[in-house]
Design an enzyme around this catalytic site. Structure first.
Site, PDB file in Angstrom:
ATOM      1  N   GLY A 207      -7.850 -38.398  62.220  1.00 38.74           N
ATOM      2  CA  GLY A 207      -6.528 -38.317  61.624  1.00 38.74           C
ATOM      3  C   GLY A 207      -5.478 -38.969  62.488  1.00 38.74           C
ATOM      4  N   PRO A 208      -4.255 -39.071  61.968  1.00 45.95           N
ATOM      5  CG  PRO A 208      -2.622 -39.464  60.386  1.00 45.95           C
ATOM      6  CD  PRO A 208      -3.841 -38.648  60.631  1.00 45.95           C
ATOM      7  N   GLY A 210      -0.825 -36.403  66.330  1.00 43.69           N
ATOM      8  CA  GLY A 210       0.097 -35.291  66.113  1.00 43.69           C
ATOM      9  C   GLY A 210      -0.251 -34.372  64.970  1.00 43.69           C
ATOM     10  CG  HIS A 430      24.638 -51.884  53.770  1.00 40.93           C
ATOM     11  ND1 HIS A 430      24.117 -53.158  53.842  1.00 40.93           N
ATOM     12  CD2 HIS A 430      23.581 -51.048  53.914  1.00 40.93           C
ATOM     13  CE1 HIS A 430      22.816 -53.091  54.027  1.00 40.93           C
ATOM     14  NE2 HIS A 430      22.462 -51.818  54.076  1.00 40.93           N
ATOM     15  CD  GLU A 431      24.036 -47.079  54.775  1.00 41.46           C
ATOM     16  OE1 GLU A 431      23.193 -46.537  54.044  1.00 41.46           O
ATOM     17  OE2 GLU A 431      23.717 -47.870  55.687  1.00 41.46           O
TER      18      GLU A 431
END
Length: 607
Positions: A207-208, A210, A430-431
């Site tokens: 698994g990944p 962490g 932009h946001e």
């Protein structure tokens, strides 16, 4: 602040000082210790001592007369004096008093003192210097002792030391269920022996980073109440050839003596990498010798003794096939990123150790952390606790948790960042461009927060969207909506300011990656249909993609990706052009408040 250079002297400096001191002692001090002390007196005193009968031996050496006289307690004392050439009666006088004519001063002291000073002391000095040099060398090569290079530096935990059980592992129900059979076997091996069943020799946790692979291994040992050997794959790698294989032998010998027990090898891909013939001598290097010894040991020990091998890796695709065949690592247990319910369970587990406000709902935090690992969720709880202490609170609040999520995702707020009014206005548009395009598309994730406060990750602002339900599939329509939302920021800049800025760099990277995946991996392009054009390596470590096609096909892929991006860009332009009044109103409100919630955004949008 300028870093001060280290004042510590190298070991060779001190070795040189000690060597010089020993040389000076050998020249000036040791000869004096080995030679007896000689007193110089006048000739008339010598004659007087002869007449008194004190002189016992006399000899001539280099125009000097050396003689021995009796001192206190009969102890010999050595003297020297000059020769008087006119004393013709001296010889007869010496004979009359019984003085013997022979060498009187020995060249050395007692044999014991001479042996200690000339042999034992130098040997002890060089022995100590050798120990110091070896200790320094051991630190430089990783702390390995030349007499212990074949020892496996495995950490042995017992139940009282680990204290981990399956109750401490949340969000990995499938992995716990797969491992519970191993626990049951270690509790009652006779039940399986009567059936003729054989325990799997090894289980590989994949698994990944962490996700709790090491924690799961410790929990298995805690549940079974058996010794737990823990060692990293890198600890088998040694400077000397053959030492890694010796460590493997020693590890399995210790495990057999402690059976039933669990042996956990973390990052097994360090020594279990696929073998090839590209190295010198057919690839027979230290790593391959270690792997061969591991394979041999796994074949050699009896599974009925109750020795279970657990291993963890986030690179299963590079492991040697011989390591994964039945009879070695019989089981492959995926430890994936937790889903929504798993994230909620993990947050509750870590929240038990932190003082939280009463009736604090962790479900919104679980929804906002899609794709987070168990370690990241634990870090979010800890960051919230640290923020609560800094703010002077007695318990962690929801505000602390929400801010900790943003801290882990985007970094800390850069409160001292200086941004001009014009640039801040561009960032606000932009946001809002992102949020407005997302809100005007049916099926997009709701907007929960918009901010133009810069973060330490480099983001000058961001728009947060949180899915109401967990999604495991990405449809073509979802991908196109995501592309349009990502292009919304740059599109707003173009419509309002007639220019483009570098603020969309991260958006452009995400757009290109998603559009290319649609064409090469997801089969969402009519031009290539369901043709796999791209492979992926190290899936658990970010996924490095590589093309599996000709150069001509690669050029056609680039054209198709460009067409999809341009289509999404045009969609965003149409949405924002039809909502210019809302765009200006929302951007002005965000510019004033700097941070607004999703409720505030939707309220203004609905007016």
């Amino acid at each position: 602040m300028k870093e001060q250079p280290s004042q510590r002297k190298p070991l060779i400096y001190y070795c040189g000082i000690v060597s010089i001191v020993m040389l000076l002692l050998n020249i000036f001090v040791f000869p004096a210790l080995l030679q007896p002390q000689v007193h110089e007196i006048s000739y008339d005193e010598f004659v007087k001592m002869v007449d008194e009968g004190k002189v016992t031996h006399v000899s001539y050496e280099d125009s000097m007369m050396l003689f021995t006289a009796s001192g206190d307690g009969g102890r010999p004392v050595f003297y020297k004096t000059g020769i008087w050439p006119w004393d013709d009666a001296l010889t007869q006088r010496l004979l009359d008093h019984g003085v013997r004519f022979e060498s009187v001063i020995p060249t050395q002291a007692s044999p014991l003192i001479s042996f200690l000073i000339s042999f034992i002391l130098p040997m002890a000095f060089f022995f100590l210097m050798g120990r110091l040099l070896m200790r320094s060398l051991n630190k430089r090569v990783g702390g390995a002792n030349a007499l212990q290079l074949g020892k496996a530096n495995a950490k042995i935990y017992i139940e009282a030391q680990t204290g981990k059980t399956f109750q401490d592992v949340a969000g990995q129900d499938e992995a716990k269920e797969a491992l519970s059979e191993i626990v049951d076997f270690l509790h009652d091996p006779d039940k399986y022996a009567r059936m003729g069943a054989r325990l799997p020799k090894g289980a590989l946790l994949v698994g990944p980073p962490g996700t709790g692979k090491t924690l799961l291994a410790k929990a298995v040992a805690g549940e079974a109440k058996v010794p737990f050997f823990s060692i990293s794959g890198s600890e088998f790698v040694e400077m000397f050839v053959g030492m890694g294989a010796a460590k493997v032998r020693d590890l399995f010998k210790q495990a057999s003596e402690k059976a039933p027990c669990i042996v956990f090898i973390d990052e097994i891909d360090t020594i279990g990498k696929r073998r090839d013939n590209g190295g010198i001598g057919g690839g027979n290097d230290e790593r391959e010798q270690t792997l061969n010894q591991l394979l041999s040991e796994m074949d050699g020990f009896d599974g009925k003794k109750g020795v279970v091998i657990l291993a963890a890796t986030n690179r299963p695709e590079i492991l040697d096939p011989a390591l994964l065949r039945p009879g070695r690592f019989d089981r492959r247990i995926p430890v994936e990123l937790p889903d929504l319910q798993g994230r909620l369970s993990i947050l509750k587990v870590h929240a038990r150790a932190v003082k939280m406000e009463e009736n604090l709902d962790l479900a919104p935090i679980a929804r906002a952390t899609s794709g987070a690992s168990g370690a990241e969720l634990a870090n979010i709880i800890n960051e919230a606790a640290l923020r609560a202490v800094k703010m002077g609170r007695r318990a962690v609040s929801r505000e602390d948790l929400e801010e900790s999520v943003e801290t882990v995702i985007a970094g800390y707020q850069r409160k001292g960042a200086v941004i001009s009014d014009q640039e801040k206005k561009i960032i606000a548009y932009h946001e809002i461009g992102h949020a407005l395009v997302a809100a005007r598309q049916k099926g997009s994730a709701p907007v929960t927060k918009i901010t133009i406060i810069p973060r330490t990750s480099g983001a000058l602002g961001y728009t947060m969207q949180v899915e109401e339900d967990e999604r495991v599939l990405l449809t073509r329509e979802d991908a196109l909506r995501t592309l349009a939302t990502l292009t919304g920021g740059r599109t707003a800049e173009e419509l309002v300011f007639g220019s483009a800025t570098s603020g969309a760099a991260n958006d452009i990277e995400k757009i290109t990656k998603l559009a290319r995946a649609m064409v090469t991996r997801y089969g969402m392009s009519s031009q290539f249909d369901m043709m796999a054009l791209e492979g992926e390596s190290s899936r658990y470590l970010g996924g490095d993609a590589y093309l599996q096609c000709s150069a001509e096909t690669a050029a056609r892929i680039d054209e198709e990706v460009n067409r999809i991006i341009k289509s999404a860009h045009e969609t965003a332009r149409e949405i924002l052009s039809a909502n210019m009044e809302k765009l200006h109103r929302l951007a002005g409100y965000l510019l004033e408040k700097e941070t607004i919630t999703g409720e505030e955004f939707m309220e203004i949008l609905a007016q």
